[in-house]
Scaffold this motif. Structure first.
Motif, short mmCIF file in Angstrom:
data_model
loop_
_atom_site.label_atom_id
_atom_site.label_comp_id
_atom_site.label_asym_id
_atom_site.label_seq_id
_atom_site.Cartn_x
_atom_site.Cartn_y
_atom_site.Cartn_z
N GLN A 163 24.90 27.38 -1.63
CA GLN A 163 23.83 27.57 -1.53
C GLN A 163 22.84 28.57 -0.45
OE1 GLN A 163 21.41 24.80 0.92
NE2 GLN A 163 19.86 24.93 -0.28
N GLY A 164 24.65 28.95 0.24
CA GLY A 164 24.83 29.74 0.83
C GLY A 164 24.89 31.14 0.08
N ALA A 165 25.80 31.31 -0.97
CA ALA A 165 26.07 32.13 -1.23
C ALA A 165 25.32 33.40 -2.30
CB ALA A 165 27.87 31.77 -2.43
N PHE A 166 24.65 32.47 -2.01
CA PHE A 166 22.81 32.33 -3.87
C PHE A 166 22.14 33.10 -2.42
CE2 PHE A 166 25.25 31.13 -6.84
CZ PHE A 166 23.82 31.32 -8.05
N PHE A 167 21.56 32.79 -1.27
CA PHE A 167 20.72 32.92 -0.21
C PHE A 167 21.18 34.46 0.14
CE2 PHE A 167 20.22 33.76 4.53
CZ PHE A 167 18.71 33.52 4.06
N ILE A 168 22.54 34.34 0.56
CA ILE A 168 22.94 36.11 0.92
C ILE A 168 23.17 36.82 -0.66
CG2 ILE A 168 25.44 37.08 1.87
CD1 ILE A 168 26.42 34.63 3.10
N VAL A 169 23.07 36.40 -1.33
CA VAL A 169 23.32 37.41 -2.59
C VAL A 169 22.06 37.86 -2.86
CG1 VAL A 169 23.40 38.27 -4.75
CG2 VAL A 169 25.40 36.82 -3.66
N ASN A 170 21.46 37.40 -2.10
CA ASN A 170 19.66 37.63 -2.92
C ASN A 170 18.64 37.74 -1.27
OD1 ASN A 170 18.94 36.36 -5.82
ND2 ASN A 170 20.34 34.86 -4.46
N SER A 171 19.42 37.81 -0.72
CA SER A 171 17.90 38.40 0.60
C SER A 171 18.58 38.92 1.59
CB SER A 171 17.70 36.95 1.41
OG SER A 171 17.35 35.53 1.23
N GLU A 172 17.96 39.60 2.15
CA GLU A 172 18.97 40.60 3.54
C GLU A 172 19.45 40.31 4.52
OE1 GLU A 172 15.60 43.85 4.15
OE2 GLU A 172 16.14 43.89 1.56
#
Length: 271
Positions: A196-205
């Motif tokens: 969840q954290g990895a996808f948030f970082i990749v898809n967010s600024e």
């Protein structure tokens, strides 16, 4: 952030938490039943009981977003074409089958099939909820990250809430099988949390304060849950119970903040 979006935040998180508790508890009943049939059922009874009240609260809150009970009734009319209709119908079916399951379990009957049918209805409700946003013209929502975020919240909060209610049982630390299962559950939860954290970082600024705070809360909460579970696994965790409650606060706060950031990212494609 308007008040209607806060009702969506609370509704979505409570629904996902309720489904997560049920799925986790039924999973524990299924996969620990071979060695400790009575212990697994006893430990998961309280988590299963709380699912219904959580769903009722979530559904009542959803009415505030829809505007009125009449609109809620009308929203189920497009079941074949509307993800919103499917969300409402499957959420209602999940609650209905929860009632049936609890009545069956209260009689001392163990029905794995009924438990997983109820789980399936809950999973479809969460999938429908995510699909509402995935099918919008908003780039931040029309991404696989929407599904990952919603299902990760379901698993993380379901695991934490199940553990919290199992804590109230005197048999929780008395059996090695239960402690081993908790340790495995915490490892699985940590894996989901990292995804969840990895996808948030990749898809967010991740450059401003709130996204950074979200990541900090998420990872600190996961580490605290691992520390607590490891100590429980070694049968020495009674003194570290506050560590678990800290992880509960950190991870619940992270999910609320993450959902706030999700709704805040609603910027449609300009034509």
């Amino acid at each position: 952030m308007v008040s209607g979006e806060w009702s969506l935040i609370i509704f979505s998180i409570l629904t996902q938490c309720a489904v997560g508790i049920w799925v986790v508890a039924i999973g524990l009943r299924t996969f620990t039943k071979g060695t400790e049939p009575n212990i697994a059922a006893e430990l998961t009874w309280r988590p299963l009981l709380v699912v219904g009240p959580l769903m009722c609260i979530a559904l009542v809150i959803s009415i505030f977003h829809l505007g009125s009970p009449i609109q809620a009734y009308a929203s189920v009319a497009n079941l074949l074409t509307s993800w919103l209709s499917r969300e409402i119908v499957f959420s209602g079916l999940f609650l209905f089958f929860w009632v049936i399951s609890i009545l069956v379990y209260r009689r001392g009957t163990s029905s794995v099939i009924l438990g997983w049918v109820t789980s399936f209805l809950g999973l479809i409700a969460v999938f429908s909820m995510a699909s509402i946003y995935y099918t919008t013209p908003i780039p931040a929502w029309a991404s696989p990250n929407t599904y990952i975020s919603f299902f990760a919240t379901m698993i993380i909060l379901g695991s934490l809430a199940s553990t919290m209610f199992m804590e109230t049982s005197k048999d929780f630390t008395a059996h090695q099988g239960a402690r081993t299962t908790l340790w495995k559950l915490s490892l699985f939860t940590m894996g989901v949390l990292l995804i969840q954290g990895a996808f948030f970082i990749v898809n967010s600024e991740v450059h401003s304060f709130l996204p950074v705070l979200y990541c900090i809360l998420l990872f600190l909460g996961g580490i605290n849950f691992l520390v607590y579970s490891f100590q429980r696994y070694n049968k020495s965790g009674n003194g570290l119970r506050p560590v678990f409650y800290l992880s509960l606060v950190l991870l619940f706060s992270a999910q609320v903040l993450g959902r706030y950031l999700f709704y805040s990212s609603a910027v449609p494609i300009m034509g």
